[in-house]
Scaffold this active site. Structure first.
Site, PDB file in Angstrom:
ATOM      1  N   VAL A  44      48.307  49.869  37.478  1.00 42.04           N
ATOM      2  CA  VAL A  44      48.072  50.645  38.826  1.00 42.04           C
ATOM      3  C   VAL A  44      46.678  50.186  39.295  1.00 42.04           C
ATOM      4  CG1 VAL A  44      47.708  52.917  39.802  1.00 42.04           C
ATOM      5  CG2 VAL A  44      49.498  52.726  38.307  1.00 42.04           C
ATOM      6  N   CYS A  45      45.780  49.998  38.420  1.00 38.67           N
ATOM      7  CA  CYS A  45      44.377  49.584  38.890  1.00 38.67           C
ATOM      8  C   CYS A  45      44.516  48.292  39.120  1.00 38.67           C
ATOM      9  CB  CYS A  45      43.399  49.838  37.565  1.00 38.67           C
ATOM     10  SG  CYS A  45      43.080  51.444  37.156  1.00 38.67           S
ATOM     11  N   THR A  46      45.189  47.360  38.897  1.00 40.43           N
ATOM     12  CA  THR A  46      45.295  46.047  39.261  1.00 40.43           C
ATOM     13  C   THR A  46      45.605  46.015  40.577  1.00 40.43           C
ATOM     14  OG1 THR A  46      45.918  45.240  37.208  1.00 40.43           O
ATOM     15  CG2 THR A  46      46.624  43.709  38.991  1.00 40.43           C
TER      16      THR A  46
END
Length: 211
Positions: A44-46
């Site tokens: 998700v952070c990517t």
């Protein structure tokens, strides 16, 4: 101690993917966003870092600097950036803080033991030119952050910092605003020459003053 709205954003020195920074000096006289990631190479952070890189011109236009933080070391960040650029079809254009000793995570209360006692939760802090915290948000790991909403909040914060207005639910830049309750009816015409609409004594609308 949890940080609250109006508190001074804790200052720190840290190594980042764009060199060593002193946070307050790095912010300068503008606005800033600090947002955290539990660790590198998370899916998700990517997508979030890629989204912010693509939107950086919008933050620049609002005089807002963006910086991310993760508890992993600098070498890991640099490898992750390669993946972000590849998978999100972008080029990273803002720094990521290396925080392996969790100094920044501790200052900003990003370690929540009931979620994970090792990694940072996914927080967002908007910091004003006065170095005071203007907004805090914390997201669960499963939900990607909406950076269009964060831009919307910045538009509201910057507007209301200069004019005696508030912004209603779902407001976006360019729409009518609410006249602050602190403004007396007798002073409305002088302060809001574009006119106003009175719905209730406490609910008075006016066109956005800076448009």
């Amino acid at each position: 101690m949890a940080l609250r709205l109006g508190d001074e954003a804790p200052n720190f020195k840290a190594e980042t993917t764009e060199g060593v920074i002193d946070f307050h000096q790095w912010l300068g006289t503008g606005w800033g966003i600090l947002f955290s990631h539990p660790r590198d190479y998370t899916p998700v952070c990517t997508t979030e870092l890629g989204a912010v890189a693509k939107m950086k011109s919008e933050f620049d236009r609002r005089n807002v600097k963006v910086i991310a933080v993760s508890v992993d070391p600098l070498g890991s960040h640099n490898g992750w950036i390669n993946d972000i650029n590849e998978t999100q079809n972008t080029t990273m254009n803002f720094p990521i803080i290396a925080d392996p000793d969790k100094k920044v995570a501790g200052l900003y209360d990003m370690i929540h033991p009931n979620v994970d006692d090792t990694f940072t939760v996914r927080s967002v802090f908007i910091v004003g030119p006065d170095k005071k915290i203007k907004l805090t948000l914390t997201y669960p790991a499963s939900t990607g952050r909406n950076f269009l909403e964060i831009l919307r909040v910045i538009d509201s914060l910057q507007l209301t910092a200069k004019h005696k207005v508030a912004t209603p639910a779902n407001w976006v830049d360019g729409q009518d605003c609410i006249i602050s309750p602190a403004v007396k009816d007798a002073d409305i015409e002088a302060n809001f020459p574009k006119g106003h609409t009175r719905i209730k004594p406490y609910l008075r609308y006016t066109p956005q003053p800076n448009k």
